[in-house]
Design an enzyme around this catalytic site. Structure first.
Site, PDB file in Angstrom:
ATOM      1  N   HIS A  73       0.814  -1.216   0.000  1.00 55.06           N
ATOM      2  CA  HIS A  73       0.000   0.000   0.000  1.00 55.06           C
ATOM      3  C   HIS A  73       0.847   1.264   0.000  1.00 55.06           C
ATOM      4  CE1 HIS A  73       0.461  -0.144   4.504  1.00 55.06           C
ATOM      5  NE2 HIS A  73       0.493   1.159   4.328  1.00 55.06           N
ATOM      6  N   ASP A 123       0.041  -7.610   1.462  1.00 57.25           N
ATOM      7  CA  ASP A 123       0.463  -6.209   1.508  1.00 57.25           C
ATOM      8  C   ASP A 123       1.990  -6.146   1.605  1.00 57.25           C
ATOM      9  OD1 ASP A 123       0.541  -3.482   1.715  1.00 57.25           O
ATOM     10  OD2 ASP A 123      -0.292  -3.380   3.747  1.00 57.25           O
ATOM     11  N   SER A 217       4.159   2.440   8.127  1.00 61.55           N
ATOM     12  CA  SER A 217       3.886   1.420   7.115  1.00 61.55           C
ATOM     13  C   SER A 217       5.139   0.990   6.372  1.00 61.55           C
ATOM     14  CB  SER A 217       2.912   1.953   6.073  1.00 61.55           C
ATOM     15  OG  SER A 217       1.615   1.989   6.563  1.00 61.55           O
TER      16      SER A 217
END
Length: 270
Positions: A73, A123, A217
């Protein structure tokens, strides 16, 4: 910038063995602390270009001299990226930094990653650097676990990154770390925890006090090995949309050991 949030079924992407962790406590990463400079030398800052300047958006881990692993992402084909190695304080040029441009054709997102379904998993992404990193004290390669390796419940891992210090809070200049014990699948998949949102290709860690947050992230979940080293077992993926450190919603990571074959095949073919 990134870090997926899920509220119950809404997540938010956290788009987030070398040197002893620092022993002092403050309030960072969400109730973490300043890391000892360059004590996590595989940590990278993934930065995107806007109006001629570059800004931190995600973390990542250097796994080969010219390869970085991060979250799926974190990657957009519409943006221009660079990777900064040997980074500690984003606000100060300290000397060890290596700034490496990224070619858009060298971004490899897992083929099953679905941006509209973070809870579906996969992911993870690989970035091939435009030149090899120069390894040294401040820049070293991460070790990855064997394929299929599963950590026991309560394994004392560390998340690292430049994510927000609390929900909707400021971004830190200095690299943060927080101790996040692993929450095994049996516990994390309970109905009042993450339920069916969490998959077996993920790993949960932490609790409602310490967690990842937006900007973490793609960064590593660093877990100790028996010989005193560290392995990157997770890629920071998402937290609850109710808040970065919401009760019964530990930070969720892509489980690296579930993707070793894909990582090796992608690197070998490029």
């Amino acid at each position: 910038m990134m870090l997926r949030l899920l509220s119950s079924l809404l997540l938010v992407a956290v788009a987030s063995g070398y040197g002893p962790p620092s022993s002092h406590s403050s309030s960072r990463v969400v109730h973490g602390e300043d890391a000892v400079p360059y004590s996590w030398p595989w940590q990278v800052s993934l930065q995107y270009e806007k109006s001629g300047s570059f800004y931190h958006t995600c973390g990542g881990s250097l796994i080969a001299p010219d390869w970085v692993v991060t979250a799926g992402h974190c990657i957009s084909r519409d943006l221009t990226y660079q990777v900064v190695l040997g980074e500690y304080n984003l606000a100060v040029k300290e000397g060890p930094e290596q700034v490496i441009p990224i070619n858009s054709e060298e971004l490899f997102v897992h083929p099953l990653w679905n941006r509209s379904c973070v809870a579906c998993g996969n992911d993870i992404a690989l970035i091939k650097l435009s030149r090899s990193a120069q390894l040294g004290d401040a820049v070293q390669l991460a070790s990855l676990p064997p394929a299929g390796d599963i950590l026991p419940n309560k394994t004392p891992c560390y998340i690292t990154g430049w994510g927000r210090l609390y929900t909707n809070g400021p971004l830190p200049d200095k690299l943060q770390q927080a101790r996040l014990p692993v929450v095994d699948y049996k516990h994390c998949s309970r109905w009042n925890w993450w339920g069916s949102t969490v998959k077996k290709t993920m790993v949960c860690a932490g609790g409602y006090i310490r967690s990842g947050c937006n900007g973490d992230s793609g960064g590593p979940l660093n877990c100790p090995t028996e010989d005193g080293g560290w392995q990157v077992h997770g890629v920071t993926s998402f937290v609850s949309a109710f808040g970065c450190n919401f009760i019964w919603k530990p930070t969720v990571f892509t489980r690296v050991s579930a993707f070793i074959d894909w990582i090796e095949e992608t690197i070998a073919s490029h």
